[in-house]
Scaffold this active site. Sequence first.
Site, PDB file in Angstrom:
ATOM      1  N   CYS A 154      46.399  36.922  31.615  1.00 28.95           N
ATOM      2  CA  CYS A 154      47.705  37.223  32.229  1.00 28.95           C
ATOM      3  C   CYS A 154      48.780  37.647  31.230  1.00 28.95           C
ATOM      4  O   CYS A 154      49.405  38.691  31.415  1.00 28.95           O
ATOM      5  CB  CYS A 154      48.184  36.017  33.026  1.00 28.95           C
ATOM      6  SG  CYS A 154      47.222  35.755  34.518  1.00 28.95           S
ATOM      7  N   GLY A 158      50.813  29.745  15.688  1.00 26.96           N
ATOM      8  CA  GLY A 158      49.370  29.953  15.564  1.00 26.96           C
ATOM      9  C   GLY A 158      49.022  31.419  15.518  1.00 26.96           C
ATOM     10  O   GLY A 158      49.808  32.237  15.026  1.00 26.96           O
ATOM     11  N   PHE A 205      55.549  25.324  24.409  1.00 26.26           N
ATOM     12  CA  PHE A 205      55.332  26.692  23.912  1.00 26.26           C
ATOM     13  C   PHE A 205      56.012  26.939  22.572  1.00 26.26           C
ATOM     14  O   PHE A 205      56.498  28.027  22.299  1.00 26.26           O
ATOM     15  CB  PHE A 205      55.767  27.731  24.964  1.00 26.26           C
ATOM     16  CG  PHE A 205      54.725  27.899  26.032  1.00 26.26           C
ATOM     17  CD1 PHE A 205      54.490  26.887  26.949  1.00 26.26           C
ATOM     18  CD2 PHE A 205      53.959  29.038  26.106  1.00 26.26           C
ATOM     19  CE1 PHE A 205      53.504  26.997  27.913  1.00 26.26           C
ATOM     20  CE2 PHE A 205      52.963  29.169  27.061  1.00 26.26           C
ATOM     21  CZ  PHE A 205      52.746  28.145  27.964  1.00 26.26           C
TER      22      PHE A 205
END
Length: 448
Positions: free
Chosen positions: A274, A267, A263
């Site tokens: 979710c 970007g 993670f």
Amino acid sequence: MRITVVGAGYVGLSTGLVLASLGNEVYFVDVEEKKIEDLKKGLVPFKEPYVKGLLEKTTRSGNIEFSNLYSTTIPNSDLVFICVGTPPKVNGEVDLRQVKKAIKSIGECLSRRFTVIVVKSTVPVGMAKQLKNTLAKAGHKNFAIVSNPEFLREGSAIKDSLTPDRIVIGSDQSKAVKVLIKLYRPIIKQKFENIIVERLPREIPLVLTSNESAELIKYASNAFLTTKISFINEIANIAENVGADITDVAKALGLDPRIGDKFLDAGIGWGGSCFPKDVRALHQIAGNSGYMPVLLKSVIEVNNEQRYRFLQKISKALGENIEGKTIAVLGVAFKSGTDDVRESPAIEIINKLLELGAKIKAYDPLALENAKKVLKNNSDITFCTSPYDAAKGVSALIITTEWPEFKNLNFRRIKSLLKSPILIDGRNLIDKDMVKKLGFKYWAVGRK
Ligand code: NAD
């Protein structure tokens, strides 16, 4: 054990099929009649690896049944899994109508037999207690409510269900906890026969806690993951201003085991069914509890801003003139590996470009059918059969989803198809030296 799964969506169907493959009898109940009819015919309502195969296998073994009637299955069930949707309201709060309707229907059919009601849906802290009160008020005594949040990821739902990182069981009733541990034993001990995933050489950690903590664990997990992404995006924005390269920065950051390398991809930000709703919900839950979550507010703001920064980049690349230009968009799914376009950053960017007067040629390996539904009736958008088809005659090509196959496109061919060799990479996916050498004008996020 005999199990009813209420809600045959991504979570319900994946969970139920895995439990059926472990030898349980699983009954699926859904209010969408067409979904039930399709599932009876072996048709899966979404694209997810291994789901179709498991559906066929468990149908053959007679371990599953589909129905829209609660009454045929709830009275005889040991466990009832609530897997219905908890979508967001416009103000960020959770819309709990599906959960409330489900518990009402369950309550109407509960028998005297001890029934464990397992809440897998992501629900605000305190919901389990509310559901317990609802059933108690209706006169039910022999039941327990267990909070068992789901952490599966779309694109690897079956694998994640068979080899989860942890199983969280929240309840104050030890009898119910025992039932759930028994159900999950083959997963905890990694003792199952399958050809789908490699079993892990260790037990799956079990976290036994209260309902409230289990409910908060789910929100905190998603909030942490989005914080990591918003953090790296903020660093990427700084990197752009000071002439650093975010991919090198992120790589070095991720080598610190306290930080970890997951993670940390800069970007156009996070989306999906979710993350956005759960972070907004946690923000609301915190506010309602009397705490103003300053960090969460910024995590959301950075994410919203990230898409607009990308649009500015597109505009700059096109000489501040988007109107009338045709742009190829590679990727409409909110992430690779899924056909889900709910709250996809790509869809938001397409809508914004259309508003600014651009024409769009879009391609995605899996999600075009779903994109057609949300981008309906717009003659300014064409859905293409390949990236090359999308690139033909357009003023710029943008990458909005990190599909691995986009990395390996024939960029020489792409360049020959484009009207101008402009490539704007919203996922830092492409080898920038390679495309620059080919003569592309290349923009990315947090790197030159
Ligand atoms: P979904 O929209 O794909 O599926 C929900 C299903 O419930 C639908 O088929 C709907 O028809 C059915 N339903 C609604 N009301 C019903 C009722 N009263 N009785 C019976 N069926 C009913 O949703 P999903 O993506 O599977 O998510 C379900 C829950 O799990 C949500 O709370 C979500 O936040 C959470 N979750 C989702 C994911 C994910 O990746 N999709 C991962 C973890 C947790």
